[in-house]
Design an enzyme around this catalytic site. Structure first.
Site, PDB file in Angstrom:
ATOM      1  N   GLU A   1       7.725   1.233   4.941  1.00 46.69           N
ATOM      2  CA  GLU A   1       7.150   0.191   5.799  1.00 46.69           C
ATOM      3  C   GLU A   1       7.400  -1.151   5.114  1.00 46.69           C
ATOM      4  O   GLU A   1       7.256  -1.267   3.896  1.00 46.69           O
ATOM      5  CB  GLU A   1       5.641   0.425   5.973  1.00 46.69           C
ATOM      6  CG  GLU A   1       4.961  -0.614   6.851  1.00 46.69           C
ATOM      7  CD  GLU A   1       3.459  -0.375   7.042  1.00 46.69           C
ATOM      8  OE1 GLU A   1       2.880   0.456   6.309  1.00 46.69           O
ATOM      9  OE2 GLU A   1       2.879  -1.007   7.937  1.00 46.69           O
TER      10      GLU A   1
ATOM     11  N   HIS B   1       0.841  -1.203   0.000  1.00 48.28           N
ATOM     12  CA  HIS B   1       0.000   0.000   0.000  1.00 48.28           C
ATOM     13  C   HIS B   1       0.867   1.241   0.000  1.00 48.28           C
ATOM     14  O   HIS B   1       2.051   1.192   0.322  1.00 48.28           O
ATOM     15  CB  HIS B   1      -0.992   0.027   1.174  1.00 48.28           C
ATOM     16  CG  HIS B   1      -0.339   0.021   2.524  1.00 48.28           C
ATOM     17  ND1 HIS B   1      -0.048  -1.136   3.201  1.00 48.28           N
ATOM     18  CD2 HIS B   1       0.058   1.036   3.331  1.00 48.28           C
ATOM     19  CE1 HIS B   1       0.507  -0.838   4.369  1.00 48.28           C
ATOM     20  NE2 HIS B   1       0.585   0.486   4.476  1.00 48.28           N
TER      21      HIS B   1
ATOM     22  N   HIS C   1       3.942   7.271   3.670  1.00 48.60           N
ATOM     23  CA  HIS C   1       4.887   6.158   3.527  1.00 48.60           C
ATOM     24  C   HIS C   1       4.437   5.223   2.410  1.00 48.60           C
ATOM     25  O   HIS C   1       3.304   5.292   1.947  1.00 48.60           O
ATOM     26  CB  HIS C   1       5.069   5.388   4.842  1.00 48.60           C
ATOM     27  CG  HIS C   1       3.859   4.672   5.364  1.00 48.60           C
ATOM     28  ND1 HIS C   1       2.992   5.219   6.279  1.00 48.60           N
ATOM     29  CD2 HIS C   1       3.368   3.426   5.116  1.00 48.60           C
ATOM     30  CE1 HIS C   1       2.049   4.355   6.566  1.00 48.60           C
ATOM     31  NE2 HIS C   1       2.236   3.246   5.882  1.00 48.60           N
TER      32      HIS C   1
HETATM   33 CO    CO Z   1       1.111   1.455   6.220  1.00 49.12          CO
END
Ligand code: CO
Length: 134
Positions: free
Chosen positions: A130, A7, A79
Site C-alpha cells: 500500500e 503501518h 500488507h
Molecule cells: Co493499510
C-alpha cells in the site's frame, strides 16, 4: 520514492479478540474500531512509537480480505504501507516500470483520510504493498 513505513496490516478473523490480545497481552494502545465500507474492512490501529499495526476484519459480503482469511483462517500479515510524498507521481513511475496498480489506478481515501493505492503482490515478492500520500 518510499518514505517511512506507515503501518503493517494483519488480517484477523475476530477484531475484538485481536484488540484484546494486543491491548492486554502485548500491552499496546489500540484505537477504537473504524468501519471502512469502501474498503470492505473494519480496522483498529495499534499505536507504536515508530509505526502502527493495522488489524483488519472483513466487513460485508465482498470484503477483499475474505479470501485471504479463507486461506489463512488464524489470520496473517496482509500488507505493508509505505509513505510517499506524491502518490500520482509514484503511480506514474510504477506503471512506467511495469508494476501493476490495483483497481482503477485512481487513489482511494484510506483509513487516515489520505489517498492510498495498492500494488500487485506478485510484483513485490508476494507482499501486497500500500502507498499512502502523507
Ligand atoms: Co493499510
Amino acid at each position: 520514492m518510499l518514505g517511512r513505513v506507515n503501518h503493517i496490516a494483519i488480517a484477523v478473523p475476530d477484531l475484538a479478540a485481536a484488540t484484546a490480545s494486543y491491548r492486554d497481552t502485548l500491552g499496546a494502545t489500540v484505537s477504537a474500531p473504524q468501519a471502512l465500507p469502501e474498503h470492505g474492512v473494519t480496522v483498529v490501529f495499534v499505536e507504536l512509537p515508530n509505526t502502527k499495526i493495522e488489524l483488519l476484519e472483513p466487513l460485508g459480503q465482498a470484503s477483499p480480505i475474505a479470501s485471504f482469511l479463507e486461506k489463512n483462517p488464524a489470520g496473517g500479515m496482509h500488507h505493508i504501507c509505505y509513505e510517499v510524498a506524491d502518490i500520482l507521481a509514484a503511480r506514474d513511475h510504477l506503471q512506467k516500470s511495469g508494476a501493476r496498480v490495483l483497481g482503477s489506478g485512481e487513489p482511494k481515501t484510506g483509513a487516515h483520510g489520505k489517498p492510498v493505492l495498492f500494488l500487485h503482490p506478485k510484483d513485490f515478492f508476494g507482499t501486497l504493498v500500500e502507498l499512502e500520500q502523507v
